[in-house]
Scaffold this active site. Sequence first.
Site, short mmCIF file in Angstrom:
data_model
loop_
_atom_site.label_atom_id
_atom_site.label_comp_id
_atom_site.label_asym_id
_atom_site.label_seq_id
_atom_site.Cartn_x
_atom_site.Cartn_y
_atom_site.Cartn_z
N ARG A 103 0.85 -1.18 0.00
CA ARG A 103 0.00 0.00 0.00
C ARG A 103 0.89 1.23 0.00
NH1 ARG A 103 -3.99 -0.37 4.62
NH2 ARG A 103 -4.78 -2.05 3.36
N GLY A 124 -1.26 3.27 5.87
CA GLY A 124 -0.77 3.06 4.52
C GLY A 124 0.73 2.84 4.50
N CYS A 125 1.25 2.48 3.34
CA CYS A 125 2.68 2.23 3.18
C CYS A 125 3.51 3.47 3.49
CB CYS A 125 2.98 1.80 1.74
SG CYS A 125 2.98 0.03 1.50
N SER A 126 4.55 3.29 4.31
CA SER A 126 5.54 4.34 4.57
C SER A 126 4.90 5.66 4.97
CB SER A 126 6.42 4.54 3.34
OG SER A 126 7.08 3.35 2.98
#
Length: 681
Positions: free
Chosen positions: A90, A589-591
């Site tokens: 994500r 979410g991602c990062s």
Amino acid sequence: MKAPPTQKAPPTQRTTRGKSSLEQSGAAAEEGVALTQPRPRRGRSKKGSACDEEVEALRTNRDEEDLKGDQSLEIIELSDSDTDDCEILRRDLGAEMGCGHVTDIRKAVGHTALTHTQSEGDLSLDSALSILQSSWHLLQHFPPPSLFSRLSSLIAQANGQRDPITTAMMHSNALGITTRHHMTRSLASRMRKTKKCLPDVADALGALSLGDTQETQTSRQKETQKETQTSRQKETQTLAKMQQIFSFSSAEPHSFPQTHTKQFTQQLKELPTGVTVCMLSVVEACPGMIDTLLLTRLERDSTPITIRIPTVHRQHSLSACVAELEAVLEQQKQLNGVSEKSQWWDGRRSLDSRMQRLMEHMQKCLGVWLCLLLPLTSDPELSEQLALLTPLLTPSTITTHMLQAVLSAAPLLSSWDMQCLTEGAGLDQGACLHLQKAVAKLQNRAEPEGHTVLILDKYLQKLPWESMSCLRARSVTRMPSLQAVLGHSYLQKMDAECVLAQGVDPQQVFYLLNPDGNLPDTEQRFKDWFTSEEAWQGVCGSAPDPGKLQEAMSTKDLYIYVGHGAGARYLDSGRLLKGEVRAAALLFGCSSAALSVNGLQEGTGIVLNYISAGCPLVLGNLWDVTDRDIDRLTVALLRSWLSGGRGSSLLTHLPAARTEARLTHIIGAAPVAYGLPVYLR
């Protein structure tokens, strides 16, 4: 609070996650500090064989939108193909690039040499310290981040234990310089706007009525003007105090360090009760050499402690830990192209084991000084043992305050830790025996309660410190600077209606679920649950109206984002910083909590803009995560916390939620929080 709908259980799978053996540590004389044996972590046994597992290969998907991404985070393309039974990373494809950050000051480079003429002999420590302090004073009013950080760190090391207040003060000045610049600029702008604003004529007229007499209208007009003036005066006072907190010192050189340490001592008195602030940074003797750690512990009504921890001669150095994390994350990206099911899962489990070993090695880098990350206990037995040991410390290098922190963390320390401590401190045989007895008496008591705030430099912020065994079960958040801690604490005291003061109302929630519309499985898992909460407001499967989202951040108590990255394309830094953010933010979410480090500058990221805008707490992920596993963690965290009742802390439910991920280290260790603890109202 309604429970989420029952989800369809995934196919039963077997994971061959055995415990990895730790390599033996080096001699205590070489390391100087002990290596701590980590406590066992909870895991979940998996049934079935690898051959029975469904294919969950990561596939790519090209985003049609031409949006700029953060240069520090490589864009991962997601496929338009069928994503059933696949976990996808994500990643936010629309994160803004550099919006809202202070322009880098490029004229002052960290490599700039300071000229000095020495007539004879070598440069003494006092002479070097004098040069460093003179240079520091020239820059203190508007310091360039890279150069000022290095100067402050060097001065802190040169002072050492002979002046713990000045040492800790200089270390605090080495961290969070960019965010302080950002805040002072933002506060100055808000102050100018507030002073220009006068009671609006339209507001006064709006308070009048055609049925009122002239006397009544005049009375109401005066009352409205008075209320408006009082409100703006209060806002001006708050902004002025915040400016004072974040501003850089401009004291005269002849008053150093008395004026600076006096201000710093006053700041320590304003720290929240029960909060331990730990500042960690690397000592860069040369660019890229990050094997020595500088650790400072700050608590209210307690003398600061600063320790310099060399790791270069250890089996697992600090730089090796950073390199291993980067290697693990790079290998995770390479697994995206693997489509064979057993190979994909074997690779993921291998990375999970490597992440577990990495956190064990990180704790070994701290050795016995992991005790400085924990709050002090109030156990009276500690005071008794400390009184017995204090007379034995006169010839040694360990202070009474250091020993107090060591004894407070006795349940986490081993005999090997004590051996390394006594050898490094130069204690005699009698003192060693008394210390061992004291630790034995304190071993079986409960660990101290409290909250730890980590302030990390640009190198260390990428590591998952919160998931080390000594901190994994504790309440831990991050902050970019000591001033950020003080600012949040001040707002908590001054605004009785803020979330930090009165807590989170579980009915005052705004959610943004799958706004890109390309996470159908994730939307299916959460949509029925979120939409069934009658009091909640939000958007599913489509982009929100930016104005309404910005309004929700200033009026709601909790913002839940489930999508790619941090959702920067829908709520960017510009909108965040235009107004105050009231809601605590959970960004799954991602990062979403990753910071970008460009050259010699400090890390920047949207998570810091949330903090600058007044967000009480923002939770996000340090690196990329797969959607199924992070969804498991999300469900566990929200369900347990929001049903926890009054006074329930989000951070106390996070450790258990980490274990709900199938890969409890590479996924479970990804979430970290910035800010101060938030509780249910």
